[in-house]
Design a protein around this motif. Structure first.
Motif, PDB file in Angstrom:
ATOM      1  N   ASN A 157      60.842  98.511  15.628  1.00 36.66           N
ATOM      2  CA  ASN A 157      61.824  99.029  16.381  1.00 36.66           C
ATOM      3  C   ASN A 157      61.277 100.411  16.216  1.00 36.66           C
ATOM      4  OD1 ASN A 157      64.816  99.389  16.349  1.00 36.66           O
ATOM      5  ND2 ASN A 157      63.988 100.773  13.986  1.00 36.66           N
ATOM      6  N   ILE A 158      60.293 101.657  15.436  1.00 38.85           N
ATOM      7  CA  ILE A 158      59.492 102.091  15.259  1.00 38.85           C
ATOM      8  C   ILE A 158      59.033 102.329  17.196  1.00 38.85           C
ATOM      9  CG2 ILE A 158      58.231 103.871  14.976  1.00 38.85           C
ATOM     10  CD1 ILE A 158      57.821 103.096  12.137  1.00 38.85           C
ATOM     11  N   GLY A 165      56.187 108.332  15.231  1.00 41.56           N
ATOM     12  CA  GLY A 165      55.038 106.778  14.716  1.00 41.56           C
ATOM     13  C   GLY A 165      56.111 107.278  13.498  1.00 41.56           C
ATOM     14  N   GLY A 166      56.049 106.057  12.737  1.00 43.05           N
ATOM     15  CA  GLY A 166      56.332 105.904  11.176  1.00 43.05           C
ATOM     16  C   GLY A 166      55.588 104.931  10.701  1.00 43.05           C
ATOM     17  N   TRP A 167      55.799 104.527   9.037  1.00 44.65           N
ATOM     18  CA  TRP A 167      55.279 103.388   7.769  1.00 44.65           C
ATOM     19  C   TRP A 167      56.260 102.847   7.978  1.00 44.65           C
ATOM     20  CZ3 TRP A 167      55.235 109.137   8.828  1.00 44.65           C
ATOM     21  CH2 TRP A 167      54.447 109.917   8.929  1.00 44.65           C
ATOM     22  N   VAL A 168      55.202 101.802   7.011  1.00 39.72           N
ATOM     23  CA  VAL A 168      56.077 100.243   6.804  1.00 39.72           C
ATOM     24  C   VAL A 168      54.872  99.982   5.173  1.00 39.72           C
ATOM     25  CG1 VAL A 168      53.843  98.977   7.859  1.00 39.72           C
ATOM     26  CG2 VAL A 168      55.855  97.603   7.169  1.00 39.72           C
ATOM     27  N   ALA A 169      55.678  99.934   4.421  1.00 40.96           N
ATOM     28  CA  ALA A 169      55.106  99.195   2.470  1.00 40.96           C
ATOM     29  C   ALA A 169      55.684  98.123   2.673  1.00 40.96           C
ATOM     30  CB  ALA A 169      54.671 100.564   1.948  1.00 40.96           C
ATOM     31  N   VAL A 188      60.674 100.111   6.364  1.00 45.02           N
ATOM     32  CA  VAL A 188      60.479 100.649   7.288  1.00 45.02           C
ATOM     33  C   VAL A 188      61.140 101.758   7.587  1.00 45.02           C
ATOM     34  CG1 VAL A 188      60.131 100.286   9.851  1.00 45.02           C
ATOM     35  CG2 VAL A 188      59.739  98.032   8.497  1.00 45.02           C
ATOM     36  N   CYS A 189      60.133 103.128   8.395  1.00 45.74           N
ATOM     37  CA  CYS A 189      61.019 104.876   8.130  1.00 45.74           C
ATOM     38  C   CYS A 189      60.270 104.963   9.085  1.00 45.74           C
ATOM     39  CB  CYS A 189      60.585 105.746   6.910  1.00 45.74           C
ATOM     40  SG  CYS A 189      61.495 104.472   4.961  1.00 45.74           S
ATOM     41  N   ASP A 190      61.018 105.931   9.444  1.00 47.95           N
ATOM     42  CA  ASP A 190      60.319 106.993  11.092  1.00 47.95           C
ATOM     43  C   ASP A 190      61.237 108.192  11.063  1.00 47.95           C
ATOM     44  OD1 ASP A 190      62.551 107.201  13.221  1.00 47.95           O
ATOM     45  OD2 ASP A 190      62.227 105.028  12.469  1.00 47.95           O
ATOM     46  N   ALA A 191      61.018 109.086  11.316  1.00 48.28           N
ATOM     47  CA  ALA A 191      61.809 110.996  11.440  1.00 48.28           C
ATOM     48  C   ALA A 191      62.172 110.519  12.634  1.00 48.28           C
ATOM     49  CB  ALA A 191      61.098 111.536  10.662  1.00 48.28           C
ATOM     50  N   GLY A 192      61.846 109.725  13.999  1.00 46.64           N
ATOM     51  CA  GLY A 192      62.135 109.670  15.012  1.00 46.64           C
ATOM     52  C   GLY A 192      64.102 110.149  15.892  1.00 46.64           C
ATOM     53  N   PHE A 280      72.478 114.688   6.823  1.00 42.71           N
ATOM     54  CA  PHE A 280      71.691 114.601   7.688  1.00 42.71           C
ATOM     55  C   PHE A 280      70.181 114.200   8.135  1.00 42.71           C
ATOM     56  CE2 PHE A 280      68.811 115.453  11.819  1.00 42.71           C
ATOM     57  CZ  PHE A 280      69.290 114.585  12.242  1.00 42.71           C
ATOM     58  N   PHE A 281      69.902 113.493   8.376  1.00 42.48           N
ATOM     59  CA  PHE A 281      67.968 113.361   8.223  1.00 42.48           C
ATOM     60  C   PHE A 281      67.697 112.173   9.149  1.00 42.48           C
ATOM     61  CE2 PHE A 281      64.534 111.231   6.727  1.00 42.48           C
ATOM     62  CZ  PHE A 281      63.411 112.497   6.501  1.00 42.48           C
ATOM     63  N   PRO A 282      66.345 113.209  10.201  1.00 44.58           N
ATOM     64  CA  PRO A 282      65.970 112.477  11.010  1.00 44.58           C
ATOM     65  C   PRO A 282      65.307 110.709  11.427  1.00 44.58           C
ATOM     66  CG  PRO A 282      64.798 113.914  10.677  1.00 44.58           C
ATOM     67  CD  PRO A 282      65.226 114.524   9.721  1.00 44.58           C
ATOM     68  N   GLY A 283      65.283 110.204  12.431  1.00 40.31           N
ATOM     69  CA  GLY A 283      65.141 109.072  12.664  1.00 40.31           C
ATOM     70  C   GLY A 283      65.736 107.484  11.886  1.00 40.31           C
ATOM     71  N   ALA A 284      65.135 106.647  11.451  1.00 40.82           N
ATOM     72  CA  ALA A 284      66.039 105.653  11.059  1.00 40.82           C
ATOM     73  C   ALA A 284      65.168 104.802   9.376  1.00 40.82           C
ATOM     74  CB  ALA A 284      65.889 104.833  12.329  1.00 40.82           C
ATOM     75  N   GLN A 285      66.252 104.524   8.864  1.00 40.28           N
ATOM     76  CA  GLN A 285      65.065 104.544   7.488  1.00 40.28           C
ATOM     77  C   GLN A 285      65.518 102.771   7.152  1.00 40.28           C
ATOM     78  OE1 GLN A 285      66.552 107.293   7.719  1.00 40.28           O
ATOM     79  NE2 GLN A 285      64.999 108.144   8.160  1.00 40.28           N
ATOM     80  N   MET A 286      65.001 101.800   7.350  1.00 35.49           N
ATOM     81  CA  MET A 286      65.138 100.613   6.969  1.00 35.49           C
ATOM     82  C   MET A 286      64.282 100.088   5.885  1.00 35.49           C
ATOM     83  SD  MET A 286      65.013  97.661   9.965  1.00 35.49           S
ATOM     84  CE  MET A 286      65.355  98.112  10.696  1.00 35.49           C
ATOM     85  N   GLN A 287      65.319  99.311   5.034  1.00 37.58           N
ATOM     86  CA  GLN A 287      64.607  98.607   3.587  1.00 37.58           C
ATOM     87  C   GLN A 287      65.534  96.867   4.078  1.00 37.58           C
ATOM     88  OE1 GLN A 287      64.235 100.456  -0.114  1.00 37.58           O
ATOM     89  NE2 GLN A 287      66.434  99.056  -0.154  1.00 37.58           N
TER      90      GLN A 287
END
Length: 316
Positions: A157-158, A165-169, A188-192, A280-287
């Protein structure tokens, strides 16, 4: 003048909203210090989202690292400081970088910028995921392949939508307060650009008076709408696959993007199905959270294909 953004002592998906609330009112260009000195714990979501905070502003922020040695050690094992040092001006005693070999770190924080990164992530944790899912969480062996696919879809999805770019943990730990069982957690989080702007770029998109971040999340998460789908009917099924996985294994999915957050919850958790008008916070943050399977029939994995549905507010 420097604005201090205080990091809560326990940083997870819920308490991270406190960080966003503080950040939202800070004018662009103002100097910011993210103060994590009193932090004692952070989930994979909290740590990856903290990296997105640095991406959300053009000016480089200061970051005060946790003071407690146990917290410092744990954050170091997750790889947080490795990437934080590239994004923030760190202040405090930062531990020397080392490899993460602790059992509670299934996948240390890993950057995702291209498809090859996604393949690498899934390949690196395949055997360890099998040991944890089957050996510790008592899931059927079939869960391992589905887990890898879910992880891949979340990371992809990123690549396909974030344009940044984003990060996964991935970690496993005991979810004491809400469940009392072990869980495995994917963040999985990004600020896109976020779901709304991504879907708006589709030639088939038709804006309406109701169009906003919440409706974009409903389209993407509940209706598998993708900006790529008009030219490839197979696209847009990534999140649908994640939904099938959490339904099968009684898990939970949450996605935040822009000013909205959507949650698909199992029986063991209560959450608000759809939140709107958030800061507001940019991108997408998924858990994604998948719990340990126990003997109680009510907690057995559900038949494949069944779908957890949001409760409370009806979706549009």
């Amino acid at each position: 003048m420097t604005t201090v953004i205080s990091v809560p002592p326990s940083l997870d998906e819920q308490s991270f909203e406190q960080v966003i609330e503080q950040l939202a009112s800070v004018p662009p260009g103002e100097k910011i210090l993210v103060d994590a000195r009193h932090a004692r714990w952070a989930s994979p979501y909290g740590l990856t989202a903290l990296l997105c905070v640095a991406q959300s502003r053009t000016d480089r922020m200061d970051f005060a690292v946790p003071e407690h040695p146990d917290t410092l050690s744990y954050w170091s094992r997750t790889g947080f400081f490795r990437y934080a040092a590239e994004l923030y001006e760190l202040h405090g005693a930062v531990p020397r970088a080392r490899e993460a070999h602790e059992s509670d770190v299934l996948l240390e924080i890993t950057p995702i910028t291209q498809t090859e990164d996604v393949h690498g992530v899934v390949g690196r944790i395949h055997q360890k995921a099998a040991d944890i899912l089957h050996g510790q969480l008592n899931l059927e062996t079939a869960a391992t392949g589905a887990f890898g696919l879910t992880l891949s879809e979340a990371c992809q999805n990123i690549v396909e939508h974030a344009e940044l770019g984003g990060w996964v943990a991935v970690q496993t730990y005991k979810y004491t307060r809400r469940l009392g069982r072990r869980v495995v957690v994917i963040a999985v989080c990004d600020a896109g650009i976020g779901f709304r702007q991504s879907l708006e770029s589709s030639p088939t998109h038709r804006r309406s008076d109701r169009w906003d971040d919440a409706m974009a999340l409903e389209d993407a998460v509940l209706r598998a709408v993708s900006r790529h789908r008009f030219r490839d009917n197979g696209r847009g099924q990534g999140i649908a696959g994640i939904r099938r996985f959490i339904s099968r294994w009684n898990g939970k999915l949450t996605v935040r993007s822009g000013t909205a957050r959507i949650a698909i919850t199992p029986d063991w958790d209560e959450d608000i199905p759809l939140q709107e008008s958030l800061p507001f916070f940019p991108g997408a943050q998924m858990q994604v959270i998948v719990p340990e399977r126990i003997g109680d029939a009510a907690d057995q994995a559900r038949p494949a294909g069944s779908t957890a549905r949001p409760r409370g507010r009806s979706v549009r």
